[in-house]
Design an enzyme around this catalytic site. Structure first.
Site, PDB file in Angstrom:
ATOM      1  N   GLY A   1       0.831  -1.217   0.000  1.00  0.00           N
ATOM      2  CA  GLY A   1       0.000   0.000   0.000  1.00  0.00           C
ATOM      3  C   GLY A   1       0.858   1.257   0.000  1.00  0.00           C
TER       4      GLY A   1
ATOM      5  CB  ILE B   1       1.979   4.500   4.712  1.00  0.00           C
ATOM      6  CG1 ILE B   1       1.058   5.705   4.475  1.00  0.00           C
ATOM      7  CG2 ILE B   1       3.043   4.856   5.747  1.00  0.00           C
ATOM      8  CD1 ILE B   1       0.188   6.071   5.660  1.00  0.00           C
TER       9      ILE B   1
ATOM     10  CE  LYS C   1      -6.289   3.102  11.029  1.00  0.00           C
ATOM     11  NZ  LYS C   1      -5.412   1.947  10.762  1.00  0.00           N
TER      12      LYS C   1
ATOM     13  CG  ASN D   1      -3.968  15.300   6.801  1.00  0.00           C
ATOM     14  OD1 ASN D   1      -4.104  15.391   8.014  1.00  0.00           O
ATOM     15  ND2 ASN D   1      -4.993  15.376   5.980  1.00  0.00           N
TER      16      ASN D   1
ATOM     17  CE1 TYR E   1      -8.868   4.544   8.579  1.00  0.00           C
ATOM     18  CE2 TYR E   1      -9.416   6.804   9.186  1.00  0.00           C
ATOM     19  CZ  TYR E   1      -8.482   5.837   8.897  1.00  0.00           C
ATOM     20  OH  TYR E   1      -7.158   6.160   8.949  1.00  0.00           O
TER      21      TYR E   1
ATOM     22  CB  SER F   1      -5.498   8.040  12.054  1.00  0.00           C
ATOM     23  OG  SER F   1      -6.018   9.243  11.532  1.00  0.00           O
TER      24      SER F   1
HETATM   25  C1  UD1 Z   1      -8.974  12.210   5.890  1.00  0.00           C
HETATM   26  C2  UD1 Z   1      -9.898  11.502   6.811  1.00  0.00           C
HETATM   27  C3  UD1 Z   1      -9.115  10.972   7.970  1.00  0.00           C
HETATM   28  C4  UD1 Z   1      -8.045  10.030   7.458  1.00  0.00           C
HETATM   29  C5  UD1 Z   1      -7.177  10.739   6.439  1.00  0.00           C
HETATM   30  C6  UD1 Z   1      -6.280   9.736   5.755  1.00  0.00           C
HETATM   31  C7  UD1 Z   1     -12.081  12.580   6.506  1.00  0.00           C
HETATM   32  C8  UD1 Z   1     -13.131  13.444   7.130  1.00  0.00           C
HETATM   33  N1  UD1 Z   1     -10.979  12.391   7.237  1.00  0.00           N
HETATM   34  O1  UD1 Z   1      -8.367  13.302   6.605  1.00  0.00           O
HETATM   35  O2  UD1 Z   1      -9.945  10.294   8.876  1.00  0.00           O
HETATM   36  O3  UD1 Z   1      -7.265   9.569   8.525  1.00  0.00           O
HETATM   37  O4  UD1 Z   1      -7.982  11.331   5.437  1.00  0.00           O
HETATM   38  O5  UD1 Z   1      -5.423  10.390   4.871  1.00  0.00           O
HETATM   39  O6  UD1 Z   1     -12.257  12.077   5.422  1.00  0.00           O
HETATM   40  N2  UD1 Z   1     -10.313  18.960   0.775  1.00  0.00           N
HETATM   41  C9  UD1 Z   1     -10.858  19.813  -0.190  1.00  0.00           C
HETATM   42  N3  UD1 Z   1     -11.225  19.265  -1.369  1.00  0.00           N
HETATM   43  C10 UD1 Z   1     -11.091  17.945  -1.672  1.00  0.00           C
HETATM   44  C11 UD1 Z   1     -10.550  17.083  -0.687  1.00  0.00           C
HETATM   45  C12 UD1 Z   1     -10.170  17.634   0.534  1.00  0.00           C
HETATM   46  O7  UD1 Z   1     -10.990  20.995   0.046  1.00  0.00           O
HETATM   47  O8  UD1 Z   1     -11.476  17.511  -2.765  1.00  0.00           O
HETATM   48  C13 UD1 Z   1      -9.895  19.532   2.055  1.00  0.00           C
HETATM   49  C14 UD1 Z   1     -10.620  18.956   3.255  1.00  0.00           C
HETATM   50  O9  UD1 Z   1     -11.780  19.671   3.526  1.00  0.00           O
HETATM   51  C15 UD1 Z   1      -9.558  19.097   4.338  1.00  0.00           C
HETATM   52  C16 UD1 Z   1      -8.233  18.965   3.601  1.00  0.00           C
HETATM   53  O10 UD1 Z   1      -8.531  19.220   2.236  1.00  0.00           O
HETATM   54  O11 UD1 Z   1      -9.620  20.368   4.899  1.00  0.00           O
HETATM   55  C17 UD1 Z   1      -7.614  17.607   3.725  1.00  0.00           C
HETATM   56  O12 UD1 Z   1      -8.579  16.631   3.379  1.00  0.00           O
HETATM   57  P1  UD1 Z   1      -8.210  15.087   3.211  1.00  0.00           P
HETATM   58  O13 UD1 Z   1      -7.034  14.945   2.342  1.00  0.00           O
HETATM   59  O14 UD1 Z   1      -9.455  14.368   2.824  1.00  0.00           O
HETATM   60  O15 UD1 Z   1      -7.726  14.673   4.666  1.00  0.00           O
HETATM   61  P2  UD1 Z   1      -8.517  14.765   6.062  1.00  0.00           P
HETATM   62  O16 UD1 Z   1      -9.933  15.074   5.901  1.00  0.00           O
HETATM   63  O17 UD1 Z   1      -7.716  15.660   6.951  1.00  0.00           O
END
Ligand code: UD1
Length: 341
Positions: A11, A13, A155, A181, A151, A126
């Site tokens: 995968g 990571i 964890k 992240n 999910y 996480s």
């Molecule tokens: C997400 C998961 C988290 C998981 C992690 C794994 C959710 C709510 N949380 O974290 O549980 O451990 O991924 O990597 O899904 N964003 C946009 N547009 C997009 C996609 C994301 O604006 O199309 C923004 C989101 O609102 C957020 C940031 O980008 O503020 C990061 O988002 P994302 O990469 O999905 O990570 P998390 O939500 O922090």
């Protein structure tokens, strides 16, 4: 040469961690069920390191097979357990699948470790366990908040299962690593993130938009109480993250741990907003990204970034790579896979 088992080693990571383990001189055995990964990754790891890791296609839900695997590999010195499902939305749709994939499998592996004289176990956790923390940056002592999704719950429950098991089994030593992240890819562009279908995470959505697979990125909300109104996260380069696994494992192998169950935050300590991530991408790629501001996404926390002092002081590990490094490598990886597709 110590033999290390990496579950989910093909995968995102996992594959980067296999490379760092091999670079540090460990012999690696990978278990993967290929449910969200590809066998090609084995060749790609071999291209990077020059050493082909041992591989067994095995579904950890098959308890008797897990048992025979450990019987056949009784010389394993450490286990890094990545194998799990990780899509938040899917877990809401199909909670039992997540509890079976992430919890049953963990229990089966721990049952096997109980039979060993000694076991050193690293668990992928996480920052999702903290939810919206009351204080930033987030230390390991911040309270675990009620999970937002099945999910996230797997964890939290996973950490509790390991901690309970360690309490009654002093021969088992474990570290739970709470990732912020993870983004980016190996600098060689041989391995990286390969989301199936439409990416839910920000960085693969950005690179897929730039390459023309998606029309436009939606920025989920610009009315949050942050300097530019968009959410803040701690984006950590996957290669830095992979190296932290090697360091954590060595802490256990060399008996440097303070108790037989420990947790560490893995992040950079720096928060970046969604718009800053987009700007970083534009800077390193020289491209303008097509994006629009959209509604908030349900379940998003406003801001999360790590206090990394525990990992810095006790593991002696610190993230070295920047957001620009990560975006550059993610872009190089995206271009490389589409070129070969
Ligand atoms: C997400 C998961 C988290 C998981 C992690 C794994 C959710 C709510 N949380 O974290 O549980 O451990 O991924 O990597 O899904 N964003 C946009 N547009 C997009 C996609 C994301 O604006 O199309 C923004 C989101 O609102 C957020 C940031 O980008 O503020 C990061 O988002 P994302 O990469 O999905 O990570 P998390 O939500 O922090």
């Amino acid at each position: 040469m110590d033999k290390i088992l990496v579950t989910g080693g093909l995968g995102f990571i996992g594959s980067h961690t296999v490379v760092e383990l091999q670079n540090s001189g460990y012999e690696v055995v990978i278990i993967d069920d290929l449910s969200n990964s590809s066998i090609d990754i084995l060749d790609r790891i071999t291209t990077i390191t020059g050493i082909r890791p041992q591989f067994e296609q095995l579904d950890l839900k098959e308890k008797t097979k897990v048992s025979s695997f450990f019987k056949n590999h009784n010389d394993i010195k450490g286990i890094i357990h990545f194998a799990a499902s990780k899509a938040v939305g899917e877990s809401v749709e199909n909670p039992l699948m997540y509890y079976e994939n992430n919890i049953n499998t963990l229990v089966y592996v721990l049952q096997e470790l109980k039979k060993l004289d000694h076991a050193n176990f690293i668990f992928s956790s996480s920052c999702t366990v903290y939810g919206q923390a009351d204080e930033l940056p987030i230390t390991e002592n911040a309270p675990v908040k009620k999970a937002e999704s099945p999910y996230g719950n797997t964890k939290q429950i996973g950490e509790e299962i390991i901690s309970d098991t360690c309490k009654v089994n002093p021969k088992l030593k474990s570290i739970a690593l709470r990732y912020f992240n993870p983004i980016g890819a190996h600098d060689s562009a041989n391995i990286g993130e390969l989301p199936i279908g439409v990416p839910q995470n920000l960085v693969p959505f950005i690179t897929q938009t730039a390459i023309g697979l998606r029309d436009q990125l939606s920025v989920f909300g610009n009315d949050y109480p942050t300097p530019d109104g968009t959410c803040i996260r701690d984006y950590i380069h996957v290669v830095d993250l992979a190296k932290a696994h090697v360091v954590a494992l060595e802490r256990l192998l060399q008996n440097k741990n303070e108790s037989n169950y420990e947790t560490f935050n893995l992040g950079t300590g720096k928060g970046s907003s969604v718009l800053e991530v987009i700007q970083s991408f534009e800077r390193v790629s020289g491209q303008k990204l097509n994006y629009k501001i959209a509604d908030r996404r349900a379940g998003d926390v406003i801001a999360a970034y790590a206090d990394t002092s525990k990992a810095n002081n006790e593991l002696g590990w610190k993230a070295q790579l920047t957001l620009d490094d990560a975006m550059k490598s993610a872009w190089k990886w995206e271009q490389n896979i589409r070129k070969n597709a």
